[in-house]
Design a protein around this motif. Sequence first.
Motif, PDB file in Angstrom:
ATOM      1  N   PHE A  63       6.647  11.968   6.040  1.00  0.00           N
ATOM      2  CA  PHE A  63       5.714  10.955   5.463  1.00  0.00           C
ATOM      3  C   PHE A  63       5.738   9.744   6.265  1.00  0.00           C
ATOM      4  O   PHE A  63       4.487   9.125   6.582  1.00  0.00           O
ATOM      5  N   LEU A  64       6.741   9.255   6.495  1.00  0.00           N
ATOM      6  CA  LEU A  64       6.811   7.965   7.436  1.00  0.00           C
ATOM      7  C   LEU A  64       6.228   8.094   8.693  1.00  0.00           C
ATOM      8  O   LEU A  64       5.632   7.257   9.366  1.00  0.00           O
ATOM      9  N   ARG A  65       6.578   9.146   9.348  1.00  0.00           N
ATOM     10  CA  ARG A  65       6.112   9.379  10.768  1.00  0.00           C
ATOM     11  C   ARG A  65       4.617   9.739  10.817  1.00  0.00           C
ATOM     12  O   ARG A  65       3.868   9.695  12.031  1.00  0.00           O
ATOM     13  N   ASP A  66       3.934   9.989   9.761  1.00  0.00           N
ATOM     14  CA  ASP A  66       2.399  10.260   9.612  1.00  0.00           C
ATOM     15  C   ASP A  66       1.656   9.222   9.513  1.00  0.00           C
ATOM     16  O   ASP A  66       1.559   8.402   8.525  1.00  0.00           O
ATOM     17  N   PRO A  67       1.057   8.561  10.806  1.00  0.00           N
ATOM     18  CA  PRO A  67       0.210   7.269  10.580  1.00  0.00           C
ATOM     19  C   PRO A  67      -0.928   7.384   9.535  1.00  0.00           C
ATOM     20  O   PRO A  67      -1.274   6.508   9.075  1.00  0.00           O
ATOM     21  N   SER A  68      -1.255   8.463   9.279  1.00  0.00           N
ATOM     22  CA  SER A  68      -2.497   8.586   8.229  1.00  0.00           C
ATOM     23  C   SER A  68      -2.162   8.209   6.885  1.00  0.00           C
ATOM     24  O   SER A  68      -2.725   7.857   6.282  1.00  0.00           O
ATOM     25  N   ASN A  69      -0.767   8.084   6.670  1.00  0.00           N
ATOM     26  CA  ASN A  69      -0.262   7.671   5.337  1.00  0.00           C
ATOM     27  C   ASN A  69      -0.407   6.151   5.117  1.00  0.00           C
ATOM     28  O   ASN A  69      -0.268   5.624   4.001  1.00  0.00           O
ATOM     29  N   PHE A  70      -0.472   5.549   6.312  1.00  0.00           N
ATOM     30  CA  PHE A  70      -0.580   3.967   6.159  1.00  0.00           C
ATOM     31  C   PHE A  70      -1.831   3.246   6.598  1.00  0.00           C
ATOM     32  O   PHE A  70      -1.773   2.117   6.807  1.00  0.00           O
ATOM     33  N   GLU A  71      -2.915   4.041   6.587  1.00  0.00           N
ATOM     34  CA  GLU A  71      -4.158   3.477   7.045  1.00  0.00           C
ATOM     35  C   GLU A  71      -4.656   2.776   5.528  1.00  0.00           C
ATOM     36  O   GLU A  71      -4.201   3.144   4.398  1.00  0.00           O
ATOM     37  N   LEU A  72      -5.565   1.904   5.667  1.00  0.00           N
ATOM     38  CA  LEU A  72      -5.953   1.240   4.538  1.00  0.00           C
ATOM     39  C   LEU A  72      -6.666   2.100   3.669  1.00  0.00           C
ATOM     40  O   LEU A  72      -7.703   3.016   3.884  1.00  0.00           O
ATOM     41  N   ALA A  73      -6.266   2.192   2.383  1.00  0.00           N
ATOM     42  CA  ALA A  73      -6.757   3.125   1.218  1.00  0.00           C
ATOM     43  C   ALA A  73      -8.287   2.728   0.949  1.00  0.00           C
ATOM     44  O   ALA A  73      -8.840   3.275   0.316  1.00  0.00           O
ATOM     45  N   TYR A  74      -8.713   1.345   0.864  1.00  0.00           N
ATOM     46  CA  TYR A  74      -9.435   0.834   0.527  1.00  0.00           C
ATOM     47  C   TYR A  74     -10.533   0.793   1.487  1.00  0.00           C
ATOM     48  O   TYR A  74     -10.501   0.248   2.646  1.00  0.00           O
ATOM     49  N   PRO A  75     -11.843   1.019   1.123  1.00  0.00           N
ATOM     50  CA  PRO A  75     -12.942   1.094   2.472  1.00  0.00           C
ATOM     51  C   PRO A  75     -13.444  -0.601   2.450  1.00  0.00           C
ATOM     52  O   PRO A  75     -13.230  -1.247   1.508  1.00  0.00           O
ATOM     53  N   GLN A  76     -13.362  -1.058   3.584  1.00  0.00           N
ATOM     54  CA  GLN A  76     -13.850  -2.447   3.973  1.00  0.00           C
ATOM     55  C   GLN A  76     -14.925  -2.608   3.486  1.00  0.00           C
ATOM     56  O   GLN A  76     -16.025  -1.933   3.640  1.00  0.00           O
ATOM     57  N   THR A  77     -15.124  -3.690   2.820  1.00  0.00           N
ATOM     58  CA  THR A  77     -16.527  -4.267   2.340  1.00  0.00           C
ATOM     59  C   THR A  77     -17.285  -4.965   3.416  1.00  0.00           C
ATOM     60  O   THR A  77     -16.577  -5.563   4.337  1.00  0.00           O
ATOM     61  N   GLN A  78     -18.576  -4.827   3.399  1.00  0.00           N
ATOM     62  CA  GLN A  78     -19.319  -5.615   4.375  1.00  0.00           C
ATOM     63  C   GLN A  78     -19.541  -7.129   3.819  1.00  0.00           C
ATOM     64  O   GLN A  78     -19.871  -7.313   2.540  1.00  0.00           O
TER      65      GLN A  78
END
Length: 85
Positions: A63-78
């Motif tokens: 889990f720690l080695r997979d970078p996709s687990n640490f991407e922002l979970a919330y979409p960035q608002t405009q």
Amino acid sequence: MLQDSLTIRYYQRLTDAMVELWRRGNRYEDIRNYMDGYIACLRHTGSLEAYKIHRLEDEAFRFLRDPSNFELAYPQTQTETDYRY
């Protein structure tokens, strides 16, 4: 793959904490140290059998080695743009 419900519960707690540490700005080494401490506590308390702890450790490290687990979970608002009429 983890199959024991208690092991899965510990895994979920650990990975949730790892993501929270990442969101707070901790480095990879800090998160790895946290994970190592968590695993050491599980071994010390004897709450799980040794082979289950070993499997949990393998899955947590994966889990720690997979970078996709640490991407922002919330979409960035405009943000609102300044329109000139």
